[in-house]
Design an enzyme around this catalytic site. Structure first.
Site, mmCIF file in Angstrom:
data_model
loop_
_atom_site.group_PDB
_atom_site.id
_atom_site.type_symbol
_atom_site.label_atom_id
_atom_site.label_comp_id
_atom_site.label_asym_id
_atom_site.label_seq_id
_atom_site.Cartn_x
_atom_site.Cartn_y
_atom_site.Cartn_z
ATOM 1 N N PRO A 95 42.338 -18.456 -16.878
ATOM 2 C CA PRO A 95 41.213 -19.232 -17.431
ATOM 3 C C PRO A 95 41.671 -20.543 -18.081
ATOM 4 C CG PRO A 95 41.231 -16.980 -18.322
ATOM 5 C CD PRO A 95 42.460 -17.134 -17.499
ATOM 6 N N GLU A 122 44.127 -9.334 -21.864
ATOM 7 C CA GLU A 122 43.832 -10.595 -22.564
ATOM 8 C C GLU A 122 44.732 -11.737 -22.116
ATOM 9 O OE1 GLU A 122 41.171 -11.352 -24.853
ATOM 10 O OE2 GLU A 122 40.650 -9.615 -23.643
ATOM 11 N N ARG A 160 41.445 -20.682 5.680
ATOM 12 C CA ARG A 160 40.510 -21.336 6.606
ATOM 13 C C ARG A 160 40.900 -22.764 6.930
ATOM 14 N NH1 ARG A 160 35.332 -20.732 6.176
ATOM 15 N NH2 ARG A 160 34.840 -22.911 6.453
ATOM 16 N N ASP A 175 33.210 -30.289 8.352
ATOM 17 C CA ASP A 175 33.291 -31.714 8.034
ATOM 18 C C ASP A 175 32.485 -32.114 6.813
ATOM 19 O OD1 ASP A 175 33.208 -32.529 11.559
ATOM 20 O OD2 ASP A 175 34.782 -31.775 10.248
HETATM 21 C C1 9D3 Z 1 38.730 -14.725 -25.299
HETATM 22 C C2 9D3 Z 1 39.927 -14.893 -24.440
HETATM 23 N N1 9D3 Z 1 39.635 -14.683 -23.020
HETATM 24 C C3 9D3 Z 1 39.728 -15.987 -22.310
HETATM 25 C C4 9D3 Z 1 38.432 -16.499 -21.855
HETATM 26 C C5 9D3 Z 1 40.627 -13.735 -22.538
HETATM 27 C C6 9D3 Z 1 40.632 -13.517 -21.082
HETATM 28 C C7 9D3 Z 1 39.485 -13.111 -20.424
HETATM 29 C C8 9D3 Z 1 39.520 -12.846 -19.060
HETATM 30 C C9 9D3 Z 1 41.804 -13.672 -20.388
HETATM 31 C C10 9D3 Z 1 41.845 -13.404 -19.038
HETATM 32 C C11 9D3 Z 1 40.712 -12.989 -18.383
HETATM 33 C C12 9D3 Z 1 40.766 -12.708 -16.938
HETATM 34 N N2 9D3 Z 1 40.487 -13.906 -16.128
HETATM 35 C C13 9D3 Z 1 41.345 -14.369 -15.225
HETATM 36 O O1 9D3 Z 1 42.392 -13.783 -15.042
HETATM 37 C C14 9D3 Z 1 41.024 -15.578 -14.513
HETATM 38 C C15 9D3 Z 1 39.866 -16.424 -14.546
HETATM 39 C C16 9D3 Z 1 38.644 -16.373 -15.293
HETATM 40 O O2 9D3 Z 1 38.373 -15.468 -16.095
HETATM 41 N N3 9D3 Z 1 37.741 -17.361 -15.095
HETATM 42 C C17 9D3 Z 1 37.942 -18.393 -14.235
HETATM 43 N N4 9D3 Z 1 39.066 -18.496 -13.528
HETATM 44 C C18 9D3 Z 1 39.996 -17.518 -13.711
HETATM 45 S S1 9D3 Z 1 41.479 -17.476 -12.921
HETATM 46 C C19 9D3 Z 1 41.946 -16.077 -13.632
#
Ligand code: 9D3
Length: 253
Positions: A95, A122, A160, A175
């Site tokens: 994230p 987390e 793809r 395209d």
């Molecule tokens: C309050 C802290 N959280 C961050 C928003 C902790 C947290 C939540 C969910 C940490 C990791 C996750 C799991 N998410 C992913 O691994 C992840 C993700 C996402 O949650 N949203 C958008 N892209 C991605 S890429 C990996």
């Protein structure tokens, strides 16, 4: 050689979705890519096969241990090196990563091999990330349960792009988004559905006019739904003309 994906994940079975269905399944049968899955649990030594622990400093949730992840990543790197490939890029889906874009996908699809780290809980011990990870990508500002779906999204988008992955029918459709505009509307049989007719121009057989109408509809949709895409991109003469036509038509309503 085909592009090599090595994925570090606690849930290797999730990747059956990519292997078994659609374009990514056909591409696998054509040997356009290989996918190897590594479970960090297989790189633990204790009876419980522990992959996570409580965060130093307290707080909710669990943090993934550095050691099983490092061992899994090293095994994946060694596999690619032993195939004669360059040291692969290690990408963490996170994230806090930079947004995954079409441009990033095009760059990544040039590599011979990629290692994807899909994490859970987390987060991951920061020392593993600083030691072993080259780049981090996010799918967007919403919370998912882990990195597996993002890893599959990234692989699907790369696959793809590989030459031979799309049938001719699919590739023509491609395209439109690539040139920075939203796709135009599509219609198929019947000619009239619940009182709604197919736009007359599409039945005219005038291919130049049809092409122009499709471009105009793409411009209209992009202006209405994603004006940010229009400011990010310069317009051709034809596009400017069609956009002013649209504005004229709107004024006269
Ligand atoms: C309050 C802290 N959280 C961050 C928003 C902790 C947290 C939540 C969910 C940490 C990791 C996750 C799991 N998410 C992913 O691994 C992840 C993700 C996402 O949650 N949203 C958008 N892209 C991605 S890429 C990996």
């Amino acid at each position: 050689m085909s592009i090599q994906f090595d994925v570090i994940t606690l849930f290797p079975q999730m990747f059956e979705a990519l292997k078994r269905f659609g374009i990514s399944s056909r591409a696998l049968e054509k040997n356009l890519y290989e996918m190897h899955l590594w479970n960090p649990r297989d790189f633990t030594n204790d009876n419980h096969r522990t992959v996570d622990d409580r965060p130093y400093g307290g707080g909710p949730g669990m943090v993934m241990l550095a050691e099983p992840l490092q061992k899994a990543i090293e095994s994946a790197v060694d596999r690619q090196l032993s195939r004669g490939l360059d040291r692969p890029k290690v990408i963490h889906l996170s994230p806090v990563g930079k947004p995954l874009t079409h441009r990033a996908i095009m760059e990544l699809s040039q590599y011979a091999g990629i290692i994807l780290l899909a994490s859970r809980y987390e987060g991951v011990d920061e020392r593993l990330l600083s030691r072993c990870v080259d780049e981090e990508y996010s799918l967007g500002d919403y919370v998912l349960s882990g990195g597996e779906l993002p890893a599959m999204v990234m692989m699907d988008a790369i696959i793809r792009q590989l030459p031979g992955a799309l049938g001719d029918a699919d590739s023509a459709v491609e395209d439109s988004f690539v040139d920075g505009l939203l796709d135009c509307p599509h219609y198929t049989r019947p000619e009239e559905y619940e009182g709604m007719r197919v736009p007359e121009i599409l039945m005219s057989g005038n291919h130049a006019k049809i092409k122009e109408w499709r471009l105009k509809m793409s411009l209209k949709r992009t202006r209405d739904k994603r004006p940010d895409l229009l400011t990010a991109r310069s317009l051709t003469k034809e596009e400017s003309r069609l956009l002013s036509e649209l504005e004229q038509e709107q004024e006269s309503l």
